[in-house]
Design an enzyme around this catalytic site. Structure first.
Site, PDB file in Angstrom:
ATOM      1  N   ASP A 107      -1.407  -4.447  -3.063  1.00 53.84           N
ATOM      2  CA  ASP A 107      -0.685  -5.503  -2.676  1.00 53.84           C
ATOM      3  C   ASP A 107       1.075  -5.072  -3.233  1.00 53.84           C
ATOM      4  OD1 ASP A 107      -0.948  -7.628  -0.965  1.00 53.84           O
ATOM      5  OD2 ASP A 107      -1.244  -9.142  -2.706  1.00 53.84           O
ATOM      6  N   ASP A 108       1.072  -4.862  -4.361  1.00 50.94           N
ATOM      7  CA  ASP A 108       2.302  -4.414  -4.892  1.00 50.94           C
ATOM      8  C   ASP A 108       3.053  -3.238  -4.062  1.00 50.94           C
ATOM      9  OD1 ASP A 108       3.650  -5.943  -7.161  1.00 50.94           O
ATOM     10  OD2 ASP A 108       1.512  -5.914  -7.427  1.00 50.94           O
TER      11      ASP A 108
END
Length: 634
Positions: free
Chosen positions: A386-387
């Protein structure tokens, strides 16, 4: 109100023309919000909003310090002040703002206040104790709460599920090996195996007789597999009494080495509270003095996770990489020039945060080259998809002077995300192929998710990133797109694993599908648009309560919030909508904006574990409205 309208719908939009979107007012609101967000940037380039959870963080910090003999009266009183401020009229504490009473949270809050010196006869304590008894008492609390009580002799170790350090001997292919657990569970369980093997007791200076209840009313485990695991648990309790000393010592030594190797540069373990506190306890039990460098680094790191403004509280985690990537995307969407110093400084900081070493993810992907980003300041062991996807999207928007360096970092991040794809086609957050349903049924695992399967929101962000770097036509991206499309709910929404909930999932999925080339007229997009329009609140905003994870009646329902309204608007914008629903959503954002440019949002719209652990990201209420207003006014 100025009635200049925003640009016309995209050519492939099937919706009617816009209806009175107040563009000038929206641009004015956007300018105030941008100025506010820019004022929050650290000189080094990063942003970090407070990450608010619940009072168990603060209660357990006091219990940790009591156990280690380092609890200080002044700090205790400031923490107690914070805990008291969150008690509700019925005596309870909740897992999230406006939520129902939570038994285990209330027990931990109550015990912490007893440590702080609040007498059981005080009105707020009597009310809390009565509610605890009504909800079943200590006997009905979750396992983690009873572990804390066992550390102080207030609960029998024999009546807790077993955890044996000998599980460290299990090979990586074996069922129930530590790598079958999600990274957050794995990091918690390994130190707890040492704690459970040693079973320490350091009695509290008071009894807790007043919060005992009836026999546990916790639900049974009816499946055949769960019954087999219960028998295994009983066998492990017997083994504990007869375990060969040399075998147990060897197992604990292996667990100890595993823990030490995974301490991060900031002194944390995984950058999250549970493994951090249990690792400090486990190492202390293994003979590490409090002034040992490992222990001192751990305490210093906890201090850096402490917010102390007269009321002392502990952040369960910190989100600077995530917040900085989101802020960069938001400001670029708002129209800041790509070479604006604010964005360039943020990009420079993000580039320096790239993780270039293998972590636990490499157990399942040993041939994959490192490259990606984590959530926290220092978390080299656990970068996440996600990051990484969001950082790539941010870097693409910035004209950094060293473009070659940026392109190399983006290429590594993209390859790492592609390599972390699950065989099903989706993406999980931290690990690949972490889907063992067996571990979910262990008697120990009664709180929070313990595996990391693919989720719609993480997969959507990965697909959006691949589309943004012109890799939407690769076989992996197409498989991901098929997986995400198949995850759409019958009503048109997507489930949100890391944000609340269907509004978040839909707000992530629709922009991803559009970025990957799905036309706005596609039936899947039209179903999502209809779902969002059907779930818009009468006031024009969108909201969804955390209770939607357990109760379908709450799906798409809740008080309007700035972040959730923005998620809905981002999806509608991506779908080419300029409908009355969009205008009403924008008007809600304009009408609820504070004079400083921000928004109030006490509601929890972030998710740690669905139902069990919710998060109020204090920056969500500003970055997502800026994204929505920025895209709609350009």
């Amino acid at each position: 109100m100025n009635q200049e309208t925003l640009p016309a719908p995209a050519p492939n939009s099937t919706e009617p023309a816009p209806s009175g979107v107040p563009a000038d007012d929206a641009r004015a609101a956007l300018a105030r919000a941008v100025e506010y967000l820019r004022s929050l940037q650290h000189p080094d380039g990063w942003w970090k909003g407070e990450l608010e959870t619940n009072v168990t963080m603060d209660a357990e910090d006091l219990l940790l310090r009591e156990f280690l003999g380092i609890r200080e009266p002044a700090a205790t009183e400031r923490a107690a002040k914070w805990i008291r401020s969150h008690q509700r009229a019925d005596g309870s504490w909740s897992l999230f703002y406006g939520g129902p009473a939570d038994l285990s949270t209330t027990i931990e809050g109550y015990v912490a206040l007893r440590l702080a010196g609040d007498p059981p006869e005080a009105e707020h304590m009597r009310t809390a104790a009565a509610l605890i008894r009504e909800l079943g008492g200590l006997e009905s609390s979750r396992v983690f709460t009873r572990v804390w009580l066992a550390l102080f002799g207030a609960w029998p170790w024999d009546e807790l599920p077993a955890l044996a350090p000998e599980m460290m001997f299990l090979p990586k292919w074996a069922p129930l090996n530590i790598y079958n657990f999600a990274c957050w569970a794995r990091q918690t369980i390994v130190p707890l195996t040492i704690v459970f093997a040693q079973r320490p007791q350091r009695p509290l200076p008071f009894s807790l007789d007043e919060i005992h209840g009836n026999a546990s009313s916790r639900p049974g485990r009816p499946s055949l597999r769960a019954r087999a695991l219960t028998l295994l648990d009983r066998g492990l309790h017997v083994y504990h009494r007869f375990a060969p000393r040399w075998v147990r010592e060897l197992a604990m030594a292996r667990a100890e080495r595993w823990i030490i190797r995974r301490q991060e540069a900031d002194g944390s373990w995984g950058g999250i509270q549970p493994p951090w506190v249990y690792s400090l306890i486990a190492l202390h039990l293994r003979g590490y003095p409090l002034d040992h460098p490992v222990m001192q680094a751990g305490f210093a790191g906890l201090d850096a996770f402490t917010v102390d403004d007269g009321q002392r509280r502990i952040e369960a985690c910190q989100s600077p990489v995530w917040d900085t990537a989101l802020a960069t995307v938001a400001l670029a969407d708002a129209g800041l020039a790509p070479d604006d110093a604010t964005l360039v400084t943020a990009a420079e900081w993000l580039l320096n945060e790239e993780v270039r070493v293998p972590g636990d993810w490499a157990v399942r992907r040993p041939e994959l080259e490192p490259g990606g980003w984590a959530f926290e300041f220092a978390n080299d062991n656990y970068p996440d998809v996600d990051d990484t996807a969001e950082v790539v999207l941010a870097l693409l928007r910035v004209a950094h002077p060293d473009r070659e360096r940026v392109e190399r970092a983006i290429e590594r991040g993209v390859k790492w995300v592609e390599g972390m794809q699950d065989s099903s086609g989706g993406w999980a957050a931290f690990d690949a192929q972490n889907k063992s349903a067996l571990v979910r049924e262990l008697p120990f695992c009664d709180f929070g998710e313990v595996i990391d399967p693919p989720s719609a929101d993480v997969s959507a962000h990965a697909i959006e990133m691949l589309g943004a770097v012109d890799r939407a036509d690769t076989p992996g991206a197409r498989r991901g797109l098929d997986w995400l499309a198949a995850e759409q709910e019958p009503g048109g929404s997507w489930f949100g694993r890391w944000g609340v909930n269907h509004v978040y999932g839909t707000g992530a999925a629709v922009p991803a599908l559009i970025e990957a080339g799905v036309p706005a007229g596609d039936a899947r997009i039209r179903r999502a648009v209809r779902w969002l329009e059907e779930h818009q609140n009468d006031d024009g905003g969108w909201g969804e309560d955390v209770r939607s994870y357990r109760d379908p009646a709450w799906v798409g329902r809740g008080e309007s919030t700035a972040s959730q309204t923005a998620w809905a608007l981002l999806a509608l914008h991506a779908a080419g909508e300029r409908s009355p629903a969009v205008a009403r959503g924008v008007e809600w954002l304009i009408g609820t904006q504070r004079t400083d440019g921000g928004w109030d949002e006490p509601q929890y719209t972030g998710t740690g574990f669905p139902s069990d652990f919710s998060i109020n990201y204090h920056l969500y209420r500003i970055v997502f409205p800026i994204m929505a207003l920025g895209r709609l006014t350009r």
